[in-house]
Design a protein around this motif. Structure first.
Motif, PDB file in Angstrom:
ATOM      1  N   ILE A   8       0.846  -1.203   0.000  1.00  0.00           N
ATOM      2  CA  ILE A   8       0.000   0.000   0.000  1.00  0.00           C
ATOM      3  C   ILE A   8       0.880   1.252   0.000  1.00  0.00           C
ATOM      4  CG2 ILE A   8      -1.622   1.357   1.396  1.00  0.00           C
ATOM      5  CD1 ILE A   8      -2.860  -1.343   2.268  1.00  0.00           C
ATOM      6  N   ALA A   9       1.927   1.228   0.818  1.00  0.00           N
ATOM      7  CA  ALA A   9       2.839   2.383   0.886  1.00  0.00           C
ATOM      8  C   ALA A   9       3.505   2.623  -0.462  1.00  0.00           C
ATOM      9  CB  ALA A   9       3.881   2.172   1.969  1.00  0.00           C
ATOM     10  N   LYS A  10       3.929   1.527  -1.139  1.00  0.00           N
ATOM     11  CA  LYS A  10       4.554   1.670  -2.462  1.00  0.00           C
ATOM     12  C   LYS A  10       3.573   2.249  -3.468  1.00  0.00           C
ATOM     13  CE  LYS A  10       8.098  -1.924  -2.211  1.00  0.00           C
ATOM     14  NZ  LYS A  10       8.517  -3.235  -2.707  1.00  0.00           N
ATOM     15  N   CYS A  11       2.331   1.756  -3.441  1.00  0.00           N
ATOM     16  CA  CYS A  11       1.308   2.281  -4.356  1.00  0.00           C
ATOM     17  C   CYS A  11       1.057   3.772  -4.077  1.00  0.00           C
ATOM     18  CB  CYS A  11       0.007   1.501  -4.213  1.00  0.00           C
ATOM     19  SG  CYS A  11       0.089  -0.157  -4.913  1.00  0.00           S
ATOM     20  N   GLY A  12       0.977   4.110  -2.774  1.00  0.00           N
ATOM     21  CA  GLY A  12       0.776   5.512  -2.393  1.00  0.00           C
ATOM     22  C   GLY A  12       1.911   6.393  -2.872  1.00  0.00           C
ATOM     23  N   PHE A  13       3.141   5.860  -2.742  1.00  0.00           N
ATOM     24  CA  PHE A  13       4.301   6.622  -3.203  1.00  0.00           C
ATOM     25  C   PHE A  13       4.214   6.889  -4.691  1.00  0.00           C
ATOM     26  CE2 PHE A  13       8.388   6.358  -5.391  1.00  0.00           C
ATOM     27  CZ  PHE A  13       9.008   7.495  -4.889  1.00  0.00           C
ATOM     28  N   TRP A  14       3.878   5.860  -5.490  1.00  0.00           N
ATOM     29  CA  TRP A  14       3.818   6.041  -6.943  1.00  0.00           C
ATOM     30  C   TRP A  14       2.685   6.963  -7.351  1.00  0.00           C
ATOM     31  CZ3 TRP A  14       7.776   5.589  -9.754  1.00  0.00           C
ATOM     32  CH2 TRP A  14       8.773   4.672  -9.431  1.00  0.00           C
ATOM     33  N   TRP A  15       1.560   6.888  -6.642  1.00  0.00           N
ATOM     34  CA  TRP A  15       0.464   7.825  -6.939  1.00  0.00           C
ATOM     35  C   TRP A  15       0.914   9.260  -6.691  1.00  0.00           C
ATOM     36  CZ3 TRP A  15      -3.615   7.568  -9.758  1.00  0.00           C
ATOM     37  CH2 TRP A  15      -4.256   6.348  -9.965  1.00  0.00           C
ATOM     38  N   MET A  16       1.559   9.491  -5.561  1.00  0.00           N
ATOM     39  CA  MET A  16       2.041  10.834  -5.237  1.00  0.00           C
ATOM     40  C   MET A  16       3.101  11.297  -6.244  1.00  0.00           C
ATOM     41  SD  MET A  16       0.287  12.037  -2.842  1.00  0.00           S
ATOM     42  CE  MET A  16       1.235  13.506  -2.531  1.00  0.00           C
ATOM     43  N   PHE A  17       3.980  10.374  -6.624  1.00  0.00           N
ATOM     44  CA  PHE A  17       5.021  10.692  -7.594  1.00  0.00           C
ATOM     45  C   PHE A  17       4.398  11.169  -8.905  1.00  0.00           C
ATOM     46  CE2 PHE A  17       7.515   9.303 -11.262  1.00  0.00           C
ATOM     47  CZ  PHE A  17       8.687  10.014 -11.066  1.00  0.00           C
ATOM     48  N   TRP A  18       3.398  10.428  -9.409  1.00  0.00           N
ATOM     49  CA  TRP A  18       2.782  10.787 -10.692  1.00  0.00           C
ATOM     50  C   TRP A  18       1.943  12.058 -10.579  1.00  0.00           C
ATOM     51  CZ3 TRP A  18       5.157   9.256 -14.614  1.00  0.00           C
ATOM     52  CH2 TRP A  18       5.739   7.995 -14.668  1.00  0.00           C
ATOM     53  N   ILE A  19       1.305  12.279  -9.442  1.00  0.00           N
ATOM     54  CA  ILE A  19       0.536  13.525  -9.249  1.00  0.00           C
ATOM     55  C   ILE A  19       1.477  14.727  -9.268  1.00  0.00           C
ATOM     56  CG2 ILE A  19      -0.787  14.853  -7.552  1.00  0.00           C
ATOM     57  CD1 ILE A  19      -2.188  12.189  -6.812  1.00  0.00           C
ATOM     58  N   TRP A  20       2.584  14.631  -8.500  1.00  0.00           N
ATOM     59  CA  TRP A  20       3.541  15.738  -8.468  1.00  0.00           C
ATOM     60  C   TRP A  20       4.199  15.940  -9.820  1.00  0.00           C
ATOM     61  CZ3 TRP A  20       3.618  19.626  -5.407  1.00  0.00           C
ATOM     62  CH2 TRP A  20       3.129  19.500  -4.106  1.00  0.00           C
ATOM     63  N   THR A  21       4.535  14.877 -10.502  1.00  0.00           N
ATOM     64  CA  THR A  21       5.126  14.990 -11.839  1.00  0.00           C
ATOM     65  C   THR A  21       4.163  15.686 -12.793  1.00  0.00           C
ATOM     66  OG1 THR A  21       6.441  12.986 -11.485  1.00  0.00           O
ATOM     67  CG2 THR A  21       6.115  13.685 -13.766  1.00  0.00           C
ATOM     68  N   GLY A  22       2.878  15.303 -12.710  1.00  0.00           N
ATOM     69  CA  GLY A  22       1.865  15.939 -13.559  1.00  0.00           C
ATOM     70  C   GLY A  22       1.705  17.416 -13.253  1.00  0.00           C
ATOM     71  N   LEU A  23       1.692  17.776 -11.963  1.00  0.00           N
ATOM     72  CA  LEU A  23       1.554  19.183 -11.578  1.00  0.00           C
ATOM     73  C   LEU A  23       2.745  20.011 -12.038  1.00  0.00           C
ATOM     74  CD1 LEU A  23       0.028  18.912  -7.989  1.00  0.00           C
ATOM     75  CD2 LEU A  23      -1.080  19.820 -10.036  1.00  0.00           C
ATOM     76  N   ILE A  24       3.941  19.479 -11.847  1.00  0.00           N
ATOM     77  CA  ILE A  24       5.152  20.193 -12.262  1.00  0.00           C
ATOM     78  C   ILE A  24       5.148  20.385 -13.781  1.00  0.00           C
ATOM     79  CG2 ILE A  24       7.669  19.996 -12.458  1.00  0.00           C
ATOM     80  CD1 ILE A  24       7.548  18.630  -9.645  1.00  0.00           C
ATOM     81  N   THR A  25       4.751  19.353 -14.510  1.00  0.00           N
ATOM     82  CA  THR A  25       4.685  19.443 -15.969  1.00  0.00           C
ATOM     83  C   THR A  25       3.651  20.478 -16.402  1.00  0.00           C
ATOM     84  OG1 THR A  25       5.326  17.114 -16.147  1.00  0.00           O
ATOM     85  CG2 THR A  25       4.300  18.121 -18.086  1.00  0.00           C
ATOM     86  N   LEU A  26       2.500  20.495 -15.734  1.00  0.00           N
ATOM     87  CA  LEU A  26       1.452  21.459 -16.055  1.00  0.00           C
ATOM     88  C   LEU A  26       1.926  22.892 -15.813  1.00  0.00           C
ATOM     89  CD1 LEU A  26      -1.506  22.048 -16.829  1.00  0.00           C
ATOM     90  CD2 LEU A  26      -2.072  21.850 -14.399  1.00  0.00           C
ATOM     91  N   VAL A  27       2.538  23.129 -14.655  1.00  0.00           N
ATOM     92  CA  VAL A  27       3.034  24.474 -14.328  1.00  0.00           C
ATOM     93  C   VAL A  27       4.099  24.910 -15.333  1.00  0.00           C
ATOM     94  CG1 VAL A  27       4.346  25.801 -12.623  1.00  0.00           C
ATOM     95  CG2 VAL A  27       2.442  24.368 -11.883  1.00  0.00           C
ATOM     96  N   ALA A  28       5.021  24.012 -15.657  1.00  0.00           N
ATOM     97  CA  ALA A  28       6.063  24.337 -16.629  1.00  0.00           C
ATOM     98  C   ALA A  28       5.457  24.625 -18.000  1.00  0.00           C
ATOM     99  CB  ALA A  28       7.077  23.193 -16.723  1.00  0.00           C
ATOM    100  N   GLY A  29       4.457  23.836 -18.375  1.00  0.00           N
ATOM    101  CA  GLY A  29       3.784  24.047 -19.664  1.00  0.00           C
ATOM    102  C   GLY A  29       3.073  25.389 -19.726  1.00  0.00           C
ATOM    103  N   VAL A  30       2.373  25.743 -18.649  1.00  0.00           N
ATOM    104  CA  VAL A  30       1.690  27.043 -18.594  1.00  0.00           C
ATOM    105  C   VAL A  30       2.702  28.176 -18.657  1.00  0.00           C
ATOM    106  CG1 VAL A  30       0.325  28.574 -17.118  1.00  0.00           C
ATOM    107  CG2 VAL A  30      -0.377  26.194 -17.420  1.00  0.00           C
ATOM    108  N   GLY A  31       3.816  28.029 -17.932  1.00  0.00           N
ATOM    109  CA  GLY A  31       4.867  29.043 -17.958  1.00  0.00           C
ATOM    110  C   GLY A  31       5.442  29.247 -19.355  1.00  0.00           C
ATOM    111  N   LEU A  32       5.707  28.138 -20.061  1.00  0.00           N
ATOM    112  CA  LEU A  32       6.226  28.237 -21.426  1.00  0.00           C
ATOM    113  C   LEU A  32       5.205  28.857 -22.369  1.00  0.00           C
ATOM    114  CD1 LEU A  32       8.126  24.846 -21.770  1.00  0.00           C
ATOM    115  CD2 LEU A  32       9.130  27.147 -21.735  1.00  0.00           C
ATOM    116  N   TRP A  33       3.937  28.483 -22.211  1.00  0.00           N
ATOM    117  CA  TRP A  33       2.873  29.051 -23.045  1.00  0.00           C
ATOM    118  C   TRP A  33       2.753  30.559 -22.813  1.00  0.00           C
ATOM    119  CZ3 TRP A  33      -1.810  31.265 -21.409  1.00  0.00           C
ATOM    120  CH2 TRP A  33      -2.694  31.597 -22.435  1.00  0.00           C
ATOM    121  N   MET A  34       2.807  30.993 -21.526  1.00  0.00           N
ATOM    122  CA  MET A  34       2.725  32.422 -21.212  1.00  0.00           C
ATOM    123  C   MET A  34       3.916  33.169 -21.816  1.00  0.00           C
ATOM    124  SD  MET A  34       1.268  32.543 -17.295  1.00  0.00           S
ATOM    125  CE  MET A  34       1.595  34.303 -17.153  1.00  0.00           C
ATOM    126  N   GLN A  35       5.095  32.559 -21.738  1.00  0.00           N
ATOM    127  CA  GLN A  35       6.281  33.189 -22.313  1.00  0.00           C
ATOM    128  C   GLN A  35       6.125  33.327 -23.830  1.00  0.00           C
ATOM    129  OE1 GLN A  35       9.871  31.032 -21.444  1.00  0.00           O
ATOM    130  NE2 GLN A  35      11.185  32.752 -21.932  1.00  0.00           N
TER     131      GLN A  35
END
Length: 196
Positions: A8-35
């Motif tokens: 369960i802990a491993k699954c939780g870790f991977w879920w959190m990893f993918w959520i954070w990766t998605g958020l970071i990618t989204l923020v970076a994408g928005v920043g590049l689009w604004m630029q």
């Protein structure tokens, strides 16, 4: 039981990893689009809060145009030094302001407000105190000024707007680009309520 908790802990870790990766990618994408779109976010209530598009050279300058402007130097402007000291705005971040007067025009600054060529600018009364009366605000000397070659008077219509009423005229060289509202929240420049 322990193996199940580890799974369960491993699954939780991977879920959190993918959520954070998605958020970071989204923020970076928005920043590049604004630029790419030449968009900047204005969170100051001097002008309506929102996105402004920067459009190349602002010259020749005209009254009423919005511009991106470099912060005047605190060494020569007591009001800017005060604003930086109390963290009213971040150092080095350009501002969005309106050009109120250009070289050759006359500006009269009084407690009751700013007059350009005899016309009073809306909501331009010079404030004595910050919201909540925490700090007395330094302002530019009251009087009449005939703008010289290379000087502009900046104006912002919002409540507690920080403009040339506090730091005086600025050099034209501080004007960086023209700014056009792209998406803003109407009326947000009045979110800070005026005190007595």
């Amino acid at each position: 039981m322990n193996a199940r908790l580890i799974t369960i802990a491993k699954c939780g870790f991977w879920w959190m990893f993918w959520i954070w990766t998605g958020l970071i990618t989204l923020v970076a994408g928005v920043g590049l689009w604004m630029q790419y779109q030449h968009l900047v976010f204005n969170d100051s209530t001097c002008e309506p809060v929102g996105l402004y598009q920067l459009r190349s050279s602002p010259y020749p300058l005209h009254n009423g145009e919005l511009v991106e402007v470099e912060i005047p130097g605190p060494a020569h402007h007591a009001a800017v030094a005060e604003g930086l000291k109390y963290h009213w705005f971040p150092p080095g971040q350009p501002w969005i302001k309106e050009i109120a007067a250009v070289p050759g025009q006359t500006v009269t600054l009084a407690r009751s407000g700013v007059r350009v060529e005899g016309h009073t600018l809306p909501n331009s009364r010079v404030d004595r105190w910050t919201p909540g009366h925490h700090h007395r605000i330094v302002h530019y000397s009251f009087g009449t000024y005939h703008l010289k070659h290379g000087q502009v008077w900046l104006y912002a219509p919002g409540n507690y707007a920080f403009d040339s009423s506090y730091y005086g005229p600025v050099p034209e060289s501080h004007i960086l680009q023209r700014a056009v509202p792209w998406w803003t929240i109407p009326g947000s420049q009045f979110w800070l309520r005026k005190g007595d």
